[in-house]
Structure formats: structure tokens, C-alpha cells
Design a protein around this motif. Sequence first.
Motif, short mmCIF file in Angstrom:
data_model
loop_
_atom_site.label_atom_id
_atom_site.label_comp_id
_atom_site.label_asym_id
_atom_site.label_seq_id
_atom_site.Cartn_x
_atom_site.Cartn_y
_atom_site.Cartn_z
N ASP A 187 -0.45 -1.15 0.01
CA ASP A 187 -0.27 0.01 -0.86
C ASP A 187 0.62 1.02 -0.16
O ASP A 187 0.76 1.03 1.06
N ALA A 188 1.22 1.91 -0.95
CA ALA A 188 2.24 2.81 -0.42
C ALA A 188 1.70 3.75 0.65
O ALA A 188 2.34 3.98 1.67
N ALA A 189 0.49 4.30 0.43
CA ALA A 189 -0.05 5.26 1.38
C ALA A 189 -0.37 4.60 2.72
O ALA A 189 -0.07 5.14 3.78
N THR A 190 -0.98 3.40 2.68
CA THR A 190 -1.29 2.68 3.92
C THR A 190 -0.01 2.33 4.67
O THR A 190 0.07 2.48 5.89
N PHE A 191 0.99 1.86 3.94
CA PHE A 191 2.26 1.53 4.58
C PHE A 191 2.88 2.77 5.22
O PHE A 191 3.36 2.72 6.35
N CYS A 223 0.46 10.02 -0.05
CA CYS A 223 -0.96 9.79 -0.33
C CYS A 223 -1.35 10.36 -1.69
O CYS A 223 -2.04 9.70 -2.48
N VAL A 224 -0.93 11.57 -1.97
CA VAL A 224 -1.27 12.21 -3.24
C VAL A 224 -0.65 11.46 -4.41
O VAL A 224 -1.31 11.18 -5.43
N PHE A 262 -0.61 4.65 -8.33
CA PHE A 262 -1.13 3.31 -8.09
C PHE A 262 -2.66 3.23 -8.14
O PHE A 262 -3.23 2.15 -7.95
N GLY A 263 -3.34 4.36 -8.35
CA GLY A 263 -4.79 4.34 -8.37
C GLY A 263 -5.39 4.10 -7.01
O GLY A 263 -6.48 3.54 -6.88
N PHE A 264 -4.72 4.51 -5.97
CA PHE A 264 -5.19 4.30 -4.61
C PHE A 264 -6.40 5.18 -4.32
O PHE A 264 -6.41 6.37 -4.65
#
Length: 351
Positions: free
Chosen positions: A88-92, A264-265, A271-273
Motif C-alpha cells: 500500500d502507498a503509505a507503507t511504501f 498516509c492521510v 485506498f481505504g488504508f
Amino acid sequence: MLVLVMRYSRVTSDTPFYASTAVLMSELTKFTICLFITAKTSATEHKRLSVRHICNDILGGDSWKILIPAGLYTIQNNLQYTAVTLLDAATFQVTYQLKILTTALCAVMMLGTRLSTQQWLSLVALTLGVILVQIPADRSNTAGSMLSATDPSQLLGLMSVFVACVLSGLAGVYFEKVLKGSRKSIWVRNAQLALFSIVPALFGVLIVDGPDIRQNGFFYGYTAWTWGAIACQAMGGLIVSVVVKYADNILKGFATSISIIVSCVASVWIFGFHISPLFLAGAALVIYATYIYGRSEHRRKSAAEVLPVTADDSEQHGQPVVAIGRQSQDDEGIPMVSIHGDAKDTELKLQ
């Protein structure tokens, strides 16, 4: 923004595009922009547009130095697309901040850079923050946590990020040395980097996705978001080179911290993260460590070096003269120092 657009371009289409073609298009975009600026600058300096002068600027002299970072950056860009597809984008985004650690290690090993105790502590804090981010949110479900931790796609994504971070450190330190030790403009250097990156990028297109491209076409799966990702990657590469050339790490630290928060936001909305407390703690630690490292680096670089001037300069002013400035290297690797004082600013080569 780059990570969000890259991620969105990969998940919004049922027919994913070939990452190798996007990397190639990004390098072609950068080369076109830099070639235009280089041609315009050359025409202004020589009062006319000369193809020979442009070719000499880009292909002549020490242009061979750019071959190494060009190849490394091309591989790194391909790994970025792989990682952002699997994570996912935030983890990356947060995990990719390990490039600060790898860049610091490369600077120590390749350039002999000395880091303060505060900087090393901030790097340790950065590593701990990334570990916290990777801890599964639902720890009560042990089986589910183990499945997530051993998921092949997740592991492949993390491995891609790690290798990309190492390559980023190697290429970044080497390219910074070339930029700051050269009198050639930053646009010439970027044109060289993009031009020499086109060859390995084209090689990746033929080897990795060649059969599929021959069957489905080069632009198979392309959408408006794909072109947006290509544009962001091209402009991001140019902006980073400008930051490396003219700015300092405190600016990069603030920019990186803001990008993590925005990522993150936005990932929650797009993406519903799900952001867990551990993720928040890890992200906060990464942001704090990034800021502390940048602030310490800014203070270190702000400390001017005091170097004695030659006897001829002392006789000219009738008294001993002390030069305060920054030390660097010219195209031939000869150390120089920029002098700032009562006399006219100048540069001395240190023998």
C-alpha cells in the motif's frame, strides 16, 4: 504525490500497464525537458543554436561519469513500480525512508563523510520507526499476522524497497559528487543522466516485457493516471537534482516529513488504508528522525572551514589573511575552496 499517483495508476485499471515502459517514458520526458533547456542556454551563450555545441556539452568531456548512476537509477525506478504494486502507498512511503540510512552509509564509505552522534541516533530511530510500521495491526490474530508477515507478495515488495533504497544511496551519493564537482550546468548533467538511462531502460523493456509488448503493444493498459505517474516521476527526478545541487538536507527533511503525512492521510481516503496506533507511532518516529537528521546536517554544513591563504595573497593585503568558505572539487578532482571576505570572492585550488 508520486507514490499516490503511481499506486493509483496500478490499481484503477483492470489491464495494468508494463512498468518498464513507464520508466522508459519517464526518462524520455526528462531528456526532452533538459535538452530543450540546454539548447536554449547554448543559443543564448553562443548567439545562435549550434547542434555541435549541444552535442559537445552532453556527450563530451567527463560525460562517462554519469553512466553509473544512470544504470542504478533505472533499476531503482523499476523496483519502485514493483514495490508500489505489492505494498500500500503509505507503507511504501514510510519504508522507503530507509534510503536516508543507506545514503548516509554510502556517504561514509564512498566520500568519507563524518556523521555526528545525533545523526547516528536519528538513523537508529528511523530504523526502529520503519520496524514499527511493519508490525501487523491485528496482533490478536496470530495466524493472520503470520500469514501477513510471510505473504510472498508482501515479502517481495519489502525486498524491492530495500534494494531500491541501496541503489538510491549509491546513485545519489555518486551523482551528488559529480554535480558539486563540476562546472557544467545542472541541466546538462540531467540530460546526460536521462540519455544514459534510456539505454538500460530500453533493455529492460525488451528483456522483461518484450514478448507481452510485441503481442499487446507498447502503451497497453495506459490511462490518464499512468501518464500522470510518468510526469510526476520525471519532474520529481529533476527537482531532486536541484535540491541536491543547491539546497540542503534540512529542506529535504521537512519535505520528506510532509510527504509522509500527506501520503498516509490520502491513502485512508483513496485506498481505504487502516492506520493502526503502531503505524502512527512508527510514522511519527520516522518523521522526527528525518527532521533531527536534517537539522544536524544543516548545522554541520553551516560551520565554515577556516583555511589559510597563500603567501602571495597575504602580501597583497599587507597582513595575514584568513579565508572562510566551503571546500569542493573541480572537474579534475582538484580541491577548491570558495573565499568570502573583504576582498573579491574567488576560488583557490588547494595544492
